[in-house]
Design a protein around this motif. Structure first.
Motif: not given
Length: 390
Positions: A6-7, A10-11, A14, A36, A40
């Motif tokens: 998990v990178r 990501q948040k 998004r 990634l 995602l």
């Protein structure tokens, strides 16, 4: 097949696709940009301009290509087709007037490794329509590590933070040798048309020996037997392609005479250790450059945190003609943070000397080291374990 790591970014990615019609993810080669994005956004159409037929179609009629491509879409290696950037703008402008913002948001996600060619086109052609991100190699947080023991820390420093040495059974020596060769062949030669590859490799090697120190480009040029102009040009390419990181000095609002020469770091310590010919963590930890490489690693951790969260911090160091020095100053807009970085377990009051000598208000001051305790070291200076800031 390796598990996906998990990178941290990501948040924010998004969130970006909910508001921006175009998102661009740049960064050095092989940091995991495509992995990634495909993880995602699995429902996105994915194309890579590494494919000759797609590249040719986009170049021959970029407007038609942009209109007809299935959206939303991830376009990889966008630097090979800069011709389509103005037509992405036209498409977005056209449909922004007829669709709701939520319907056009996230329509295009662009990736590219060659930051030096890509960024100019993105910022000029797509200003106001694009959210920009930069992905660096893994952080300690992403790897799920807090290496309190110095030797464990230096083992990771030697391995580096690129995905391949951390997820595949491949030695750092093999990986970074190939990485450097690929970087020169695919990126540098395309931009500079370098005839003497050996001279460029020697230049990178000389820079590695100066990591963590003030960068005297004139000395580097002399040591490599190249002109000052050539050295500046090569340095610019290494910086913009994120092989190296240049830390600028801070001298605003300070009356003392300050050094205005920048400091040099490498974006990844694995590549740095490879260039310095370290083959094991024990030798690296005991070597004369262990402190500089540790400092390099910690500063890159802060930089990754800044990039991943799009915090917008500014990074500097401080040194004046009296020998007062601060390894890292982070300007967070409303406040400063000062850091002295020591690859030691024993704390000494003199470690806080530089921090105490420079005053910017408001500022928090820290000495980061391998010592496991958080405690006052001097007035307004706190000593803390370096991993506490991961």
């Amino acid at each position: 097949m390796q598990d996906y790591i998990v990178r941290t970014m990501q948040k924010t990615l998004r969130q970006a696709v909910k508001h921006s019609p175009i998102i661009a993810l740049t960064g050095p080669r092989q940091t995991g940009k495509s992995t990634l994005l495909r993880h995602l956004f699995p429902r996105y159409n994915y194309i890579s301009f590494d494919a000759a037929d797609l590249r040719l179609a986009a170049k021959n009629d970029p407007q038609l290509f942009v209109e007809n491509i299935q959206k939303p879409v991830i376009m990889d290696e966008i630097q090979y087709v800069p011709e389509i950037l103005p037509y992405l703008k036209l498409y977005v402008d056209k449909y922004t007037t007829t669709l709701k913002n939520s319907e056009i948001a996230g329509a295009f996600i662009l990736t590219g490794s060659q930051v030096f060619t890509l960024m100019a086109g993105l910022t000029e052609s797509l200003a106001g329509r694009i959210a920009l991100f930069e992905l660096l190699p893994f952080s300690f947080k992403e790897l799920g590590q807090k290496p309190r023991r110095p030797l464990n820390c230096y083992r990771q420093i030697l391995k580096g933070f690129y995905p391949v040495p951390n997820t595949a059974k491949r030695s750092p020596q093999d990986y970074y040798g190939d990485y450097l060769a690929t970087y020169i062949e695919r990126d540098v030669r395309q931009i500079l048309n370098i005839k003497d590859v050996g001279a460029f490799q020697s230049f990178v090697q000389v820079l590695a020996g100066r990591a963590g120190n003030l960068l005297n480009i004139q000395e580097v040029a002399r040591d490599c037997a190249i002109s000052h102009a050539t050295a500046k040009n090569w340095l610019s390419i290494l910086e913009t392609s994120r092989i190296i990181y240049i830390l600028r000095p801070y001298y605003r609002n300070i009356t003392k005479r300050t050094v205005k020469t920048p400091k040099l770091y490498f974006t990844d310590t694995g590549l740095l250790a490879y260039l310095l010919k370290y083959k094991d963590a024990e030798t690296l930890a005991a070597g004369g450059v262990s402190g500089a490489i540790f400092e390099n690693m910690v500063i890159m951790e802060f930089l990754k945190s800044n990039n991943n969260s799009k915090a917008g911090w500014d990074f500097y160091f401080y040194r004046d003609n009296n020998g007062v020095e601060i390894d890292l100053i982070i300007d967070k807009g409303r406040a400063f943070e000062f850091y002295e970085i020591k690859s030691a377990k024993t704390l000494r009051p003199e470690m806080a000397k530089g921090l105490s000598a420079v005053n910017l208000t408001p500022a928090k001051k820290f000495v980061l080291s391998f010592n496991e305790h958080t405690l006052p070291l001097a007035k307004n200076v706190l000593a803390a374990p370096w991993w506490a800031f991961l």
